[in-house]
Design an enzyme around this catalytic site. Structure first.
Site, PDB file in Angstrom:
ATOM      1  N   SER A   1       6.449   7.829  13.101  1.00 12.74           N
ATOM      2  CA  SER A   1       6.413   6.216  12.417  1.00 12.74           C
ATOM      3  C   SER A   1       7.177   5.123  13.152  1.00 12.74           C
ATOM      4  CB  SER A   1       6.988   6.156  11.029  1.00 12.74           C
ATOM      5  OG  SER A   1       7.919   6.038  11.188  1.00 12.74           O
TER       6      SER A   1
ATOM      7  N   ASP B   1       0.527  -1.001   0.389  1.00 14.30           N
ATOM      8  CA  ASP B   1      -0.123  -0.376   0.080  1.00 14.30           C
ATOM      9  C   ASP B   1       0.569   1.550   0.257  1.00 14.30           C
ATOM     10  OD1 ASP B   1       1.053  -0.170   2.750  1.00 14.30           O
ATOM     11  OD2 ASP B   1      -0.598   0.255   3.254  1.00 14.30           O
ATOM     12  N   HIS B   2       2.087   1.449   0.641  1.00 14.51           N
ATOM     13  CA  HIS B   2       2.549   2.198   0.552  1.00 14.51           C
ATOM     14  C   HIS B   2       3.576   2.620  -0.984  1.00 14.51           C
ATOM     15  CE1 HIS B   2       2.284   1.786   4.964  1.00 14.51           C
ATOM     16  NE2 HIS B   2       2.856   2.926   5.526  1.00 14.51           N
TER      17      HIS B   2
ATOM     18  N   ASP C   1       4.301  -0.780  10.960  1.00 13.33           N
ATOM     19  CA  ASP C   1       3.380   0.249  11.729  1.00 13.33           C
ATOM     20  C   ASP C   1       3.356   1.099  12.166  1.00 13.33           C
ATOM     21  OD1 ASP C   1       2.830   1.831   8.090  1.00 13.33           O
ATOM     22  OD2 ASP C   1       1.209   2.350  10.208  1.00 13.33           O
TER      23      ASP C   1
ATOM     24  N   ARG D   1      -0.640  12.639  10.052  1.00 11.46           N
ATOM     25  CA  ARG D   1       0.715  13.420  10.418  1.00 11.46           C
ATOM     26  C   ARG D   1       1.196  14.795   9.383  1.00 11.46           C
ATOM     27  NH1 ARG D   1       3.711   7.376  11.313  1.00 11.46           N
ATOM     28  NH2 ARG D   1       3.425   7.365  13.761  1.00 11.46           N
TER      29      ARG D   1
ATOM     30  N   ARG E   1       9.528   2.595  11.691  1.00 15.08           N
ATOM     31  CA  ARG E   1      10.316   2.569  10.397  1.00 15.08           C
ATOM     32  C   ARG E   1      11.495   1.894  11.455  1.00 15.08           C
ATOM     33  NH1 ARG E   1      10.431   8.220   7.485  1.00 15.08           N
ATOM     34  NH2 ARG E   1       7.894   7.427   8.077  1.00 15.08           N
TER      35      ARG E   1
HETATM   36  C1  MIC Z   1       4.562   6.684   8.200  1.00 11.65           C
HETATM   37  O1  MIC Z   1       3.350   6.484   8.518  1.00 11.65           O
HETATM   38  O2  MIC Z   1       5.052   7.168   8.568  1.00 11.65           O
HETATM   39  C2  MIC Z   1       4.375   4.927   8.070  1.00 11.65           C
HETATM   40  C3  MIC Z   1       5.013   4.646   6.296  1.00 11.65           C
HETATM   41  O3  MIC Z   1       2.710   4.453   7.273  1.00 11.65           O
HETATM   42  C4  MIC Z   1       5.547   4.421   8.866  1.00 11.65           C
HETATM   43  C5  MIC Z   1       5.367   3.600   7.951  1.00 11.65           C
HETATM   44  C6  MIC Z   1       7.060   3.166   7.593  1.00 11.65           C
HETATM   45  O4  MIC Z   1       7.683   4.371   7.732  1.00 11.65           O
HETATM   46  O5  MIC Z   1       7.070   2.471   6.726  1.00 11.65           O
HETATM   47  C7  MIC Z   1       4.402   4.358  10.101  1.00 11.65           C
HETATM   48  O6  MIC Z   1       3.831   4.827  10.770  1.00 11.65           O
HETATM   49  O7  MIC Z   1       4.937   3.194  10.825  1.00 11.65           O
HETATM   50 FE1  SF4 Z   2       0.114   4.766   5.213  1.00 14.53          FE
HETATM   51 FE2  SF4 Z   2       1.601   5.355   7.103  1.00 14.53          FE
HETATM   52 FE3  SF4 Z   2       0.339   7.544   6.077  1.00 14.53          FE
HETATM   53 FE4  SF4 Z   2      -1.040   5.841   7.345  1.00 14.53          FE
HETATM   54  S1  SF4 Z   2      -0.725   7.513   8.105  1.00 14.53           S
HETATM   55  S2  SF4 Z   2      -1.520   5.877   5.049  1.00 14.53           S
HETATM   56  S3  SF4 Z   2      -0.462   3.856   7.265  1.00 14.53           S
HETATM   57  S4  SF4 Z   2       2.034   6.190   5.368  1.00 14.53           S
END
Ligand code: MIC
Ligand code: SF4
Length: 646
Positions: A538, A64-65, A119, A379, A540
């Site tokens: 996140s 999805d990302h 995530d 965010r 990550r």
């Molecule tokens: C995000 O919303 O910051 C992400 C991208 O979904 C991350 C995961 C990632 O960095 O792959 C998260 O929320 O953990």
């Molecule tokens: Fe995707 Fe993270 Fe954004 Fe949710 S917050 S839509 S999981 S990048």
């Protein structure tokens, strides 16, 4: 004494320890989820464990990302995830099916179960009464292999909801209000539990918006009771058999109680550049808007987009902005199309984007320099949208849709006295054809596809006896993992650590990676100094894995957020706190540091003292590490530790 809802679920899953806040416990994990940006590394780590098949009730790899497939790297990662899923008995959700958290709620989540996801927004599952926790990929890999998940037994805050939502407010306003109260700092070690008569007035999707953004508070998870609303939701997804009732005992005790009267709620907005920079929309109305973006795992479900369509119906968007709508799941998109709402959105001038994370993580729809973008996401960290000067505000779909018409931040109550109707379908359209179920056949002969961008997880050595090196970077408060390891267009390097490591701290100091690399080659150990709430955001693990690759051995900060701290430990980096926060001012970038006998100090659980050679002063520091975590660091990380102890 009765039990809270969270205590009940944790107690049912306890593998070790007891429910004493602050003490380490481990719990059994029923379900896991990964997404492509973290899942490739998580699955590589799972493979490194040498286990034949996942041991959870179910494990799902979602794509999805990173679905744009600009270049072969994305496509290769997707094929890797498909084949690795086939081989090890995981579900695989193809690109186009939707965003992991929304899909998991729709198709897999079960009240009373535990879910671990690589995530940070995994707590979305708390909307249907799961204890759903975000973690690093390596923790999820271990859970897929049947290993327990370790955490501190939580302190629990009850959020007591009264009344029912005031006109033009929704779940987003509840969580924005909570962010104003609790902020994004100092909530490590807490879980949120929702209760009170107001719960019944919230749909599952609104509850999930609230638990999703609990991640921004830094709490471990947020959970709603499982009631008749949950039951109806699961029935509407043809999963009524998954429902069980769940609520707290009437005499449950909490560490803190916060009351929110839903009748008094007003439309809220988080200003740039932090989700806790919250005010009432009415306080900043009139600011011109250049982009409105409705999407993400927070607020792009069917009821959200139906409300959006009702507001836009028969009208045209303001001439000075663009409106992007990215439905959170294929189910949502199909139903919008079948029910005629999609054409209302298109007719108003919306650009319909693919069902994915997209603009939420800076993958496309990057706003113009200095412009204002109103988004329904979770965010708004500086630069996350892809434009360093972009001004991102977080709002509900209602506030976003109204602004798309007026061209400016508008209190929707001034726009119309008649809010859109919340339409909760009796039956959702079910089509799991983009979901591959694990096969019951033998899968030994499945060969896993690995493109040239996919490398093995890097190896770390055990912690040296002494640490000697330089402060390679000193940063301030609220440094997020988006600052440490930016995503956006770099997502394609998530499975190529040597390449991705070249971008560590790029938004803060583009010369960092080069300096760290040179220091590492000279045999020095790297230190990073941070302020409060270091590592927000996140899950990550690359924000720890890549610094590890660059030779970082310790992060010294006023406070470090939960998931990031766990990731540092998992990759053998010491998370340290100043014993006296004032000492933050007695250490500068480029100072030479030394920590003698660190292995002995950790083994004996003593207080380390950092000698700042440049300033000729001693700085006592603390750590909050269980015996197990100290052993992990001594071994050079969780992968080494697990191999040694299994
Ligand atoms: C995000 O919303 O910051 C992400 C991208 O979904 C991350 C995961 C990632 O960095 O792959 C998260 O929320 O953990
Ligand atoms: Fe995707 Fe993270 Fe954004 Fe949710 S917050 S839509 S999981 S990048």
């Amino acid at each position: 004494m009765g039990l809270s809802l969270i205590e009940k679920i944790l107690k049912n899953h306890l593998v070790s320890g007891g429910l004493n806040p602050g003490k380490e416990i481990s719990i059994r994990i029923d379900q896991t989820l990964t997404q492509d940006a973290t899942g490739t590394m998580a699955c590589l780590q799972f493979e490194a464990l040498g286990i034949a098949r996942v041991k959870t009730d179910l494990s799902v790899n979602y794509v999805d990302h990173n679905v744009l497939q600009i270049g072969f790297e994305n496509s290769d990662d997707q094929l890797y995830l498909k084949t690795v899923s086939e081989k090890y008995g995981m579900y695989y959700s193809r690109a186009g099916n939707g965003i992991c958290h929304q899909l998991h709620l729709e198709r897999f989540g079960k009240p009373g179960k535990t879910l671990l996801g690589s995530d940070s927004h995994t707590p979305t599952g708390g909307g249907i009464g799961m204890v759903a926790i975000g973690a690093g990929g390596l923790d999820v890999a271990i859970a897929m292999g049947g290993g327990a998940f370790y955490l501190r037994s939580p302190k629990i805050i009850k959020v007591n909801l009264k009344g029912s939502l005031a006109p033009w407010t929704s779940g987003k306003d509840v969580i924005l209000k909570l962010l104003r109260i609790l902020t994004t700092k100092s909530n490590v070690g807490y879980m949120l539990e929702f209760g009170g008569e107001g719960v019944a007035s919230l749909s599952v999707q609104e509850r999930a918006t609230i638990t999703n953004m609990g991640a921004e508070l830094g709490v471990t998870t947020s959970v709603f009771p499982s009631d008749h609303v949950t039951k109806k939701y699961l029935e509407s997804q043809q999963r009524g058999h998954c429902w069980i009732p769940l609520c707290a005992d009437p005499d449950a005790q909490y560490d803190r109680i916060i009351e929110i009267d839903l009748n008094e709620l007003e439309p809220m907005i988080a200003k740039p550049h932090s989700p806790d920079n919250v005010v009432e929309v009415s306080q900043i109305k009139g600011i011109k808007v250049q982009q409105v973006a409705i999407g993400s795992c927070t607020n792009a479900n069917y009821p959200d987009l139906v409300k959006t369509a009702q507001i836009l119906d028969g009208k045209k968007i303001n001439k000075d902005l663009t409106l992007i709508i990215s439905p959170a799941s294929r189910q949502t998109l199909m139903m919008l199309s079948d029910d005629g709402y999609l054409s209302k959105l298109i007719d108003a001038g919306a650009r319909i984007a693919e069902t994915n994370c997209g603009f939420c993580i800076g993958q496309g729809h990057v706003p113009s320099t200095g412009s204002v973008s109103l988004r329904t996401i979770n965010r708004n960290f500086k630069g996350r949208c892809g434009t360093p000067t972009g001004q991102v505000y977080l709002v509900s779909p209602e506030v976003a849709a109204v602004a798309a018409l007026t061209g400016e931040i508008t209190d929707p109550r001034d726009f119309s006295a008649e809010p859109p109707k919340l339409i909760v379908p009796e039956k959702y359209a079910i089509d799991d054809s983009l979901l591959t179920r694990p096969s019951s056949e033998q899968t030994e002969n499945v060969s896993i596809f690995r493109g040239p961008n996919i490398g093995d997880p890097p190896h770390n050595d055990p912690l040296p006896d002494n640490l000697t090196g330089t402060v390679l970077l000193k940063v301030g408060d609220k440094i997020t993992t988006d600052h440490i390891m930016p995503a956006g267009q770099l997502l394609k390097y998530r499975s190529n650590i040597p390449k991705y490591s070249q971008y560590v701290f790029e938004p803060v100091d583009p010369s960092f990676a080069d300096r760290a690399f040179k220091a590492e080659k000279s045999g020095a150990h790297g230190f990073i100094v941070g302020g409060e709430s270091y590592g927000q955001g996140s899950s990550r693990e690359h924000a720890a894995l890549c610094p590890m690759y660059l030779g970082i051995k310790a992060v010294l900060a006023k406070t470090i957020e939960r998931i990031h701290s766990a990731n540092l430990i998992n990759f053998g980096i010491l998370p340290l706190n100043f014993a006296d926060p004032e000492d933050y001012n007695r250490i500068d970038q480029d100072d030479e540091l030394e920590v003698s006998d660190i292995r002995l100090v950790l083994k004996d659980n003593k207080q380390p003292v950092i000698f700042n050679k440049t300033k000729n002063i001693k700085i006592p520091v603390n750590y909050d590490l269980s015996a197990r975590q100290r052993s992990i660091i001594l071994e050079g990380g969780l992968l080494n530790y697990t191999k040694k102890n299994s």
